[in-house]
Scaffold this motif. Structure first.
Motif, PDB file in Angstrom:
ATOM      1  N   GLN A 265     -40.019  23.125  24.645  1.00  0.00           N
ATOM      2  CA  GLN A 265     -40.287  22.798  26.073  1.00  0.00           C
ATOM      3  C   GLN A 265     -41.173  21.973  26.487  1.00  0.00           C
ATOM      4  O   GLN A 265     -42.317  21.862  25.597  1.00  0.00           O
ATOM      5  CB  GLN A 265     -40.796  24.240  27.124  1.00  0.00           C
ATOM      6  N   ARG A 266     -41.049  21.272  27.521  1.00  0.00           N
ATOM      7  CA  ARG A 266     -41.846  19.949  27.703  1.00  0.00           C
ATOM      8  C   ARG A 266     -42.379  19.860  29.148  1.00  0.00           C
ATOM      9  O   ARG A 266     -41.167  20.166  29.961  1.00  0.00           O
ATOM     10  CB  ARG A 266     -41.377  18.801  27.374  1.00  0.00           C
ATOM     11  N   GLN A 267     -43.284  19.376  29.431  1.00  0.00           N
ATOM     12  CA  GLN A 267     -43.686  19.166  30.761  1.00  0.00           C
ATOM     13  C   GLN A 267     -43.229  17.598  31.192  1.00  0.00           C
ATOM     14  O   GLN A 267     -43.204  16.716  29.996  1.00  0.00           O
ATOM     15  CB  GLN A 267     -45.331  19.278  31.070  1.00  0.00           C
ATOM     16  N   VAL A 268     -42.891  17.217  32.534  1.00  0.00           N
ATOM     17  CA  VAL A 268     -42.315  15.822  32.478  1.00  0.00           C
ATOM     18  C   VAL A 268     -43.030  15.531  34.113  1.00  0.00           C
ATOM     19  O   VAL A 268     -42.673  16.397  34.953  1.00  0.00           O
ATOM     20  CB  VAL A 268     -40.863  15.734  32.582  1.00  0.00           C
ATOM     21  N   GLN A 269     -43.308  14.317  34.484  1.00  0.00           N
ATOM     22  CA  GLN A 269     -43.207  13.473  35.832  1.00  0.00           C
ATOM     23  C   GLN A 269     -42.151  12.656  35.882  1.00  0.00           C
ATOM     24  O   GLN A 269     -42.009  11.928  34.718  1.00  0.00           O
ATOM     25  CB  GLN A 269     -44.843  13.178  35.730  1.00  0.00           C
ATOM     26  N   GLN A 270     -42.027  12.412  36.978  1.00  0.00           N
ATOM     27  CA  GLN A 270     -40.768  11.520  37.292  1.00  0.00           C
ATOM     28  C   GLN A 270     -41.046  10.737  38.610  1.00  0.00           C
ATOM     29  O   GLN A 270     -41.320  11.212  39.616  1.00  0.00           O
ATOM     30  CB  GLN A 270     -39.426  12.326  37.397  1.00  0.00           C
ATOM     31  N   LEU A 271     -40.665   9.312  38.605  1.00  0.00           N
ATOM     32  CA  LEU A 271     -40.788   8.735  39.820  1.00  0.00           C
ATOM     33  C   LEU A 271     -39.330   7.880  39.716  1.00  0.00           C
ATOM     34  O   LEU A 271     -38.812   7.661  38.589  1.00  0.00           O
ATOM     35  CB  LEU A 271     -41.596   7.469  39.797  1.00  0.00           C
ATOM     36  N   TYR A 272     -38.862   7.717  40.911  1.00  0.00           N
ATOM     37  CA  TYR A 272     -37.273   7.697  41.021  1.00  0.00           C
ATOM     38  C   TYR A 272     -36.964   7.107  42.307  1.00  0.00           C
ATOM     39  O   TYR A 272     -37.584   7.497  43.525  1.00  0.00           O
ATOM     40  CB  TYR A 272     -36.487   8.546  40.707  1.00  0.00           C
ATOM     41  N   VAL A 273     -35.957   6.297  42.229  1.00  0.00           N
ATOM     42  CA  VAL A 273     -35.252   5.664  43.744  1.00  0.00           C
ATOM     43  C   VAL A 273     -33.587   6.113  43.728  1.00  0.00           C
ATOM     44  O   VAL A 273     -32.952   5.845  42.792  1.00  0.00           O
ATOM     45  CB  VAL A 273     -35.348   4.016  43.820  1.00  0.00           C
ATOM     46  N   LYS A 274     -33.432   6.738  44.887  1.00  0.00           N
ATOM     47  CA  LYS A 274     -31.959   7.248  44.881  1.00  0.00           C
ATOM     48  C   LYS A 274     -31.050   6.156  45.315  1.00  0.00           C
ATOM     49  O   LYS A 274     -31.510   5.312  46.126  1.00  0.00           O
ATOM     50  CB  LYS A 274     -31.869   8.537  45.829  1.00  0.00           C
ATOM     51  N   VAL A 275     -29.843   6.202  44.829  1.00  0.00           N
ATOM     52  CA  VAL A 275     -28.804   5.152  45.341  1.00  0.00           C
ATOM     53  C   VAL A 275     -27.716   5.904  45.553  1.00  0.00           C
ATOM     54  O   VAL A 275     -27.248   6.757  44.867  1.00  0.00           O
ATOM     55  CB  VAL A 275     -28.571   4.253  44.383  1.00  0.00           C
ATOM     56  N   ALA A 276     -26.782   5.455  46.555  1.00  0.00           N
ATOM     57  CA  ALA A 276     -25.579   6.120  46.927  1.00  0.00           C
ATOM     58  C   ALA A 276     -24.453   5.583  45.999  1.00  0.00           C
ATOM     59  O   ALA A 276     -24.573   4.347  45.249  1.00  0.00           O
ATOM     60  CB  ALA A 276     -25.405   5.571  48.006  1.00  0.00           C
ATOM     61  N   LYS A 277     -23.612   6.624  45.978  1.00  0.00           N
ATOM     62  CA  LYS A 277     -22.303   6.172  44.947  1.00  0.00           C
ATOM     63  C   LYS A 277     -21.656   4.741  45.127  1.00  0.00           C
ATOM     64  O   LYS A 277     -21.335   3.972  44.371  1.00  0.00           O
ATOM     65  CB  LYS A 277     -21.227   7.162  44.892  1.00  0.00           C
ATOM     66  N   ASP A 278     -21.689   4.426  46.340  1.00  0.00           N
ATOM     67  CA  ASP A 278     -21.109   3.058  46.869  1.00  0.00           C
ATOM     68  C   ASP A 278     -21.993   2.222  47.106  1.00  0.00           C
ATOM     69  O   ASP A 278     -21.758   1.210  47.866  1.00  0.00           O
ATOM     70  CB  ASP A 278     -20.143   3.477  48.220  1.00  0.00           C
ATOM     71  N   ALA A 279     -23.390   2.426  46.477  1.00  0.00           N
ATOM     72  CA  ALA A 279     -24.377   1.225  46.782  1.00  0.00           C
ATOM     73  C   ALA A 279     -23.694  -0.396  46.180  1.00  0.00           C
ATOM     74  O   ALA A 279     -23.093  -0.322  45.369  1.00  0.00           O
ATOM     75  CB  ALA A 279     -25.648   1.435  46.047  1.00  0.00           C
ATOM     76  N   SER A 280     -24.250  -1.074  47.250  1.00  0.00           N
ATOM     77  CA  SER A 280     -23.846  -2.548  46.829  1.00  0.00           C
ATOM     78  C   SER A 280     -24.676  -3.185  45.643  1.00  0.00           C
ATOM     79  O   SER A 280     -25.645  -2.456  45.134  1.00  0.00           O
ATOM     80  CB  SER A 280     -24.234  -3.698  47.866  1.00  0.00           C
ATOM     81  N   GLU A 281     -24.243  -4.284  45.004  1.00  0.00           N
ATOM     82  CA  GLU A 281     -25.176  -4.870  43.874  1.00  0.00           C
ATOM     83  C   GLU A 281     -26.426  -5.131  44.252  1.00  0.00           C
ATOM     84  O   GLU A 281     -27.475  -4.934  43.487  1.00  0.00           O
ATOM     85  CB  GLU A 281     -24.458  -6.098  43.588  1.00  0.00           C
ATOM     86  N   LYS A 282     -26.635  -5.773  45.358  1.00  0.00           N
ATOM     87  CA  LYS A 282     -28.099  -5.883  46.116  1.00  0.00           C
ATOM     88  C   LYS A 282     -28.987  -4.699  46.184  1.00  0.00           C
ATOM     89  O   LYS A 282     -30.114  -4.615  45.500  1.00  0.00           O
ATOM     90  CB  LYS A 282     -27.850  -6.569  47.363  1.00  0.00           C
ATOM     91  N   GLU A 283     -28.374  -3.618  46.538  1.00  0.00           N
ATOM     92  CA  GLU A 283     -29.081  -2.101  46.648  1.00  0.00           C
ATOM     93  C   GLU A 283     -29.331  -1.705  45.270  1.00  0.00           C
ATOM     94  O   GLU A 283     -30.523  -1.108  45.050  1.00  0.00           O
ATOM     95  CB  GLU A 283     -28.205  -1.347  47.494  1.00  0.00           C
ATOM     96  N   LEU A 284     -28.567  -1.949  44.306  1.00  0.00           N
ATOM     97  CA  LEU A 284     -28.823  -1.561  42.953  1.00  0.00           C
ATOM     98  C   LEU A 284     -29.791  -2.161  42.326  1.00  0.00           C
ATOM     99  O   LEU A 284     -30.803  -1.709  41.689  1.00  0.00           O
ATOM    100  CB  LEU A 284     -27.495  -1.692  42.056  1.00  0.00           C
ATOM    101  N   ASP A 285     -29.723  -3.535  42.754  1.00  0.00           N
ATOM    102  CA  ASP A 285     -30.949  -4.695  41.976  1.00  0.00           C
ATOM    103  C   ASP A 285     -32.356  -4.223  42.736  1.00  0.00           C
ATOM    104  O   ASP A 285     -33.183  -4.221  41.988  1.00  0.00           O
ATOM    105  CB  ASP A 285     -30.481  -5.893  42.064  1.00  0.00           C
ATOM    106  N   ASP A 286     -32.143  -4.021  43.993  1.00  0.00           N
ATOM    107  CA  ASP A 286     -33.422  -3.510  44.652  1.00  0.00           C
ATOM    108  C   ASP A 286     -34.104  -2.263  44.302  1.00  0.00           C
ATOM    109  O   ASP A 286     -35.313  -2.020  43.920  1.00  0.00           O
ATOM    110  CB  ASP A 286     -33.510  -3.354  46.329  1.00  0.00           C
ATOM    111  N   ALA A 287     -33.068  -1.289  43.851  1.00  0.00           N
ATOM    112  CA  ALA A 287     -33.840   0.048  43.429  1.00  0.00           C
ATOM    113  C   ALA A 287     -34.413   0.032  41.874  1.00  0.00           C
ATOM    114  O   ALA A 287     -35.421   0.277  41.969  1.00  0.00           O
ATOM    115  CB  ALA A 287     -32.616   1.010  43.382  1.00  0.00           C
TER     116      ALA A 287
END
Length: 640
Positions: A265-287
């Motif tokens: 078993q392992r401990q883990v920390q996470q930072l993340y940015v959510k994106v919608a399934k229909d996100a545009s290329e610009k939204e994906l690049d920004d994330a």
């Protein structure tokens, strides 16, 4: 329970097995499995004895539950109330036991078994767990037979109560009348005058201070205090003295490998940015860019927590933070899971893309799996081995300690000498002790101020603080309750007199305002003259939670206003203030306006209330007709 030990003298083990089993059924029928031939009787119900043992157990359980709820010890007066409640419960339980037997109610073995299997305290990962069941009832000092009998009696009581509930009825006229009352509404103006506006202008004389002090002496008493001597038997202290070698630990490890062989078993920390399934290329690049910039901050030496604190409001896409304790494989999304279990402790991942967005993770501590070696587990093994070795000595010493404390109730010296323990002494403390030591423990306070210990001068019963710590104490000195001198509490008295006079002034002004309103003075003019603003509330119901209950009560106690002529009233408040209410309008629905849903709800509430009332009447009736004989102060008498 020291009194129980004195009756049976079976040693400490007989005490510690009588724990509290927290479960939902009533304490009825308890006499049937605590009863022992020849024991002292606490009460007799129609010729059937309620034993001192059952009474004591019920009293101690109720007292412990109350102390756990209110997080404080009890005064002698409060303990008297709990004693009365314990005896009342047992008397009613025995009466119900006799009634169900007389009328021939029955519960099948299968029904009892199903009920037990559905009780939450006995549930394991896969439902009912027999091991949990047997250990739990054993900790409560019960056997499966006695516990199942208890369940049977409780179910019989439910049958009887259900039969009475099924016999009650409520007429449609009564339902509509109550529903109509609940549906009434009031349109009101109100103001709450507080005392702060008047306190500064109030003066207090020395005579008023003296008189208030004399009239309220109970408020200015220094509580009685005790000083205790005690023996503190703690398995952790015994464990520190155990001599340990690596050979001992290795042998212990080999014999207990199954206990330490856990899945990795392992401990883990996470930072993340959510994106919608229909996100545009610009939204994906920004994330993606946002997460990569966060990774650079981590690599520069900043912790995940620092980044959240310092950069949560930075321009760009919003990011989120999560932290997981020890997780096994397969818990997190596949892309993250694979990287988490491929890296090593403190690794920071590259940017990870999942169907939820973009992530970076940092691996924390690792346990289990291939990391489970003798060397990595050394600290845990050392602790567990010490406690295992100290365990037998702990129970032997605890048994010896409690037996000797019972056999020599006027001293701790012999018990301390027999087990090689030190006798500690406390400072003086009261029932409301908040000291940062053992005297702030509710169990210690309860025992120290109990009749048996404080008044009779005996050693206490064995007091469990946690699973592996036992205290036995005795009172070695005490100071009585006494009056605090006026000079030491003068500021408190002055504040109290100020508060009382301000409350009287507030009430006087409030009543004068009501007279003005009743005389027809314009409410706006009254408010302007007295420096306040009205609060307006439309459609207030009797159960309205948005208006103070005191205001609602006044509003519905006043009459119905005539057109253009409000009715006014008021009430004093517990805070010292005064509430003024003016009713401008009223709505009283007629039966035809009552919704069917509201009528059904009201009908069910009335049925429940009526059933509860009938049950109380039934209990009182069988109690009045029974031959009940109560021993005088049986708990105190049992310690003689």
């Amino acid at each position: 329970m020291l009194r129980l030990i004195r009756e049976k003298a079976t040693g400490w083990v007989a005490v510690v097995i009588v724990g509290l089993l927290i479960i939902t059924f009533a304490l009825w029928g308890i006499n049937s499995y605590f009863g022992q031939g020849g024991e002292i009787s606490a009460a007799t119900i129609n010729g059937v004895d309620i034993t001192m043992r059952s009474y004591q157990q019920t009293f101690y359980n109720l007292r412990q539950q109350m102390q756990n709820i209110f997080k404080t010890t009890m005064t002698q007066a409060e303990e008297k109330l709990v004693k009365d409640e314990a005896l009342r419960k047992l008397v009613e339980a025995e009466l119900l036991n006799q009634v169900t037997a007389d009328i021939g109610l029955r519960v099948s073995d299968r029904a009892v078994g199903e009920s037990i299997k559905n009780l939450r305290p006995f549930q394991g990962e896969n439902g009912f767990d027999r091991d949990i069941y047997e250990k739990s009832i054993a900790n409560a000092g019960m056997t499966p037979v006695s516990f199942e009998q208890q369940m049977r009696l409780d179910m019989l009581s439910e049958q009887l109560q259900g039969a009475i509930a099924a016999s009650v009825f409520v007429t449609s006229e009564e339902t509509l009348r109550i529903a109509s009352l609940k549906g009434q509404k009031r349109d009101i103006d109100y103001v709450i005058l507080n005392t702060d506006s008047y306190r500064e202008a109030i003066s207090v004389s020395d005579e008023e201070i003296r008189q208030y002090y004399e009239d309220h002496l109970q408020q200015y008493l220094e509580l009685e205090q005790v000083k205790i001597a005690f023996i503190d038997l703690d398995i952790d202290k015994l464990a520190e003295k155990v001599v340990v070698t690596d050979d001992d630990l290795l042998a212990y490890y080999e014999n207990n490998k199954a206990k330490y062989e856990t899945e990795e078993q392992r401990q883990v920390q996470q930072l993340y940015v959510k994106v919608a399934k229909d996100a545009s290329e610009k939204e994906l690049d920004d994330a993606r860019g946002k997460v990569e910039s966060l990774r650079e901050l981590v690599l520069s030496g900043k912790s995940f927590e620092q980044i959240v604190d310092e950069h949560a409001n930075d321009p760009g896409p919003l990011f989120e933070y999560s932290e997981h304790g020890f997780v096994a494989r397969g818990i997190l999304p596949a892309g993250i899971d694979e990287i988490l279990f491929a890296g090593k402790e403190a690794d920071v991942s590259e940017t990870i893309k999942t169907d939820k967005g973009f992530h970076i993770i940092k691996i924390g501590k690792i346990k289990g799996g291939s990391s489970n070696t003798f060397e990595s587990l050394h600290a845990d093994l050392d602790r567990d081995y010490r406690h295992q070795q100290a365990g037998n000595e702990f129970f032997e010493q605890a048994d010896k300690l409690t037996s000797l404390a019972y056999e020599h109730p006027d001293t701790l010296d012999l018990a301390a000498e027999a087990i090689g323990a030190e006798i500690h002494e406390s400072e003086f403390f009261s029932r409301n002790s908040e000291k940062q030591d053992i005297t702030s423990e509710s169990k210690i306070i309860t025992a120290s101020f109990s009749e048996d210990v404080m008044l009779n001068g005996n050693n206490s019963e064995a007091i469990e603080l946690g699973d592996n710590r036992v205290i036995i104490l005795r009172v070695i000195d005490q100071t009585p309750e006494k009056r605090k001198p006026l000079e030491t509490v003068r500021n408190e008295v002055v504040d109290a007199v100020h508060a009382r006079k301000a409350s009287e002034k507030t009430n006087e002004i409030g009543q004068e305002i009501i007279k003005q309103l009743q005389a027809g003075t314009d409410p706006g003019q009254v408010a302007a003259d007295n420096g306040f603003e009205w609060t307006y509330a439309e459609g207030v119901t009797r159960e309205d939670v948005n208006v103070a209950r005191s205001v609602v009560r006044v509003a519905f106690s006043l009459g119905i206003p005539d057109a253009g002529h409000p009715v006014a009233g008021g009430t004093s408040l517990g805070t010292g203030g005064y509430a003024i209410v003016s009713v401008r309008g009223a709505t009283n629905p007629v039966p035809e306006d009552i919704k069917e849903e509201d009528s059904k709800t009201t009908h069910q509430q009335l049925l429940q209330r009526t059933a509860d009332s009938e049950w109380s009447y039934f209990i009182n009736d069988i109690r009045d007709k029974a031959d009940i004989r109560i021993s005088a102060d049986p708990i105190q008498g049992s310690s003689d």
